[in-house]
Write an enzyme that holds these catalytic residues in place. Structure first.
Site, PDB file in Angstrom:
ATOM      1  N   ASP A  45     -10.381  -6.428   7.158  1.00  0.00           N
ATOM      2  CA  ASP A  45      -9.422  -5.459   6.609  1.00  0.00           C
ATOM      3  C   ASP A  45     -10.017  -4.783   5.378  1.00  0.00           C
ATOM      4  O   ASP A  45     -10.024  -3.545   5.305  1.00  0.00           O
ATOM      5  CB  ASP A  45      -8.095  -6.151   6.281  1.00  0.00           C
TER       6      ASP A  45
ATOM      7  N   SER B  36      11.482   0.943   8.038  1.00  0.00           N
ATOM      8  CA  SER B  36      11.054  -0.432   7.794  1.00  0.00           C
ATOM      9  C   SER B  36      12.195  -1.367   8.184  1.00  0.00           C
ATOM     10  O   SER B  36      13.358  -1.072   7.901  1.00  0.00           O
ATOM     11  CB  SER B  36      10.703  -0.648   6.320  1.00  0.00           C
TER      12      SER B  36
ATOM     13  N   ILE C 260       0.824  -1.201   0.000  1.00  0.00           N
ATOM     14  CA  ILE C 260       0.000   0.000   0.000  1.00  0.00           C
ATOM     15  C   ILE C 260       0.863   1.259   0.000  1.00  0.00           C
ATOM     16  O   ILE C 260       0.517   2.269  -0.616  1.00  0.00           O
ATOM     17  CB  ILE C 260      -0.982   0.003   1.194  1.00  0.00           C
TER      18      ILE C 260
ATOM     19  N   LYS D 261      -5.747   2.918   7.598  1.00  0.00           N
ATOM     20  CA  LYS D 261      -6.874   2.277   8.266  1.00  0.00           C
ATOM     21  C   LYS D 261      -6.526   0.814   8.567  1.00  0.00           C
ATOM     22  O   LYS D 261      -5.753   0.207   7.823  1.00  0.00           O
ATOM     23  CB  LYS D 261      -8.143   2.384   7.418  1.00  0.00           C
TER      24      LYS D 261
END
Length: 310
Positions: free
Chosen positions: A170, A38, A16, A92
């Site tokens: 999700d 990351s 994403i 989200k």
């Protein structure tokens, strides 16, 4: 920061982030992507850090972070960022529990920093138009069908079926975010049925029975195993016509007649809104979609189904 780009770090470099966040940031002159965080991935040409404490310890001039991590670690990272004086944007869902999200709101207020819980599906082309069309009409029923292929959209992502991974919720929470955006009134959860694979902790399919404040029934079917064409639809019947949102809100039909398309601008709109919030150190956190998911888990009957493997 008036007139100067907001120096932003992107935390979590997965699908994403690469597909949506990075292009949206690059296209918005209000932001300057100065770092990524990351443990295993990086973006060419951008300073990379293994975790947020490493970024903070480096002394790099960063003013805001956008969190694209799996949801179970989002709250911890967001609290660290707010405590360090950074503005925070959340993919989200904003947290895996309502209480965690409420703590983040309190933290943001204490730190006087922006906090933005994003719901990208609310920014689809026809969502606002659907809300406007429904305003003033008498609702009769709502049917939601949200079916997609987890292997296509989340290849090998084991976290999504772990506790706190949300499973089929999700994508399902995207439908609920649209629902709670366009409904002219409150929505309550009546009952739910959750199908959980024998070797997993989160559901792979779900059926929800809800009710609008006016009494109109709302049903939702979520499925994570649909191959071929994907289905993201909300069908609404009123006393004065029917409305159908398709393709996640990017297409709309009224009484069967297709409405003019609007270009996809979900993430550009989210970053435009985040820039506004940063400038005013404001909080924009709507927990209605997460509340419905929490209610589904609370009232839902759970069935064990066949094991699932990617």
């Amino acid at each position: 920061m008036n007139g100067t780009p907001i120096r932003l770090a992107l935390v979590g470099i997965g699908k994403i982030a690469r597909d949506q966040h990075i292009p949206a940031i690059a296209a918005n002159p209000a932001f300057d992507l100065v770092a990524t965080v990351s443990p295993s991935s990086r973006v060419e040409g951008i300073t990379a850090f293994h975790d947020l404490p490493s970024l903070l310890a480096a002394g790099l001039d960063v003013q805001a972070v956008s969190l694209c991590t799996p949801p179970e670690v989002r709250t911890t990272i967001a609290r660290e960022a707010l405590a360090a004086g950074l503005h925070v944007m959340l993919e989200k869902p904003p947290a895996v529990a309502l209480s965690q999200a409420q703590v983040l709101v309190a933290d943001a207020g204490k730190a006087q920093r922006a906090l933005f819980a994003t719901w990208h599906s609310r920014e689809a082309g026809h969502v606002d138009a659907a809300r406007d069309w429904l305003s003033g009409r008498s609702l009769k029923s709502v049917r939601i069908a949200w079916r997609e292929d987890v292997r296509r959209w989340h290849p090998g992502q084991e976290w999504i079926f772990a506790a706190g991974g949300f499973g089929v919720f999700d994508p399902g929470i995207n439908a609920l975010s649209i629902l709670t955006r366009i409904m002219p009134g409150a929505v309550a959860m009546d009952a739910a049925s959750l199908d959980i694979p024998e070797n997993r902790e989160s559901p792979i399919a779900a059926s929800l029975s809800m009710r609008h404040a006016c009494g109109a029934p709302i049903s939702a079917e979520f499925d994570f195993l649909q191959t071929g064409p994907q289905t993201w639809e909300i069908a609404i019947e009123t006393s004065d016509g029917t409305l159908l949102l398709r393709d996640g809100g990017s297409k709309m039909l009224i009484d069967g007649e297709a409405q003019p398309d609007h270009p996809d601008a979900e993430y550009p709109r989210l970053y435009a809104r985040f820039a506004e919030l940063v400038r005013s150190a404001a909080v924009d956190v709507d927990l209605a979609p997460l509340t419905l998911v929490a209610d589904a888990f609370m009232v839902g009957q759970q069935q064990r189904v066949a094991p699932f493997e990617f």
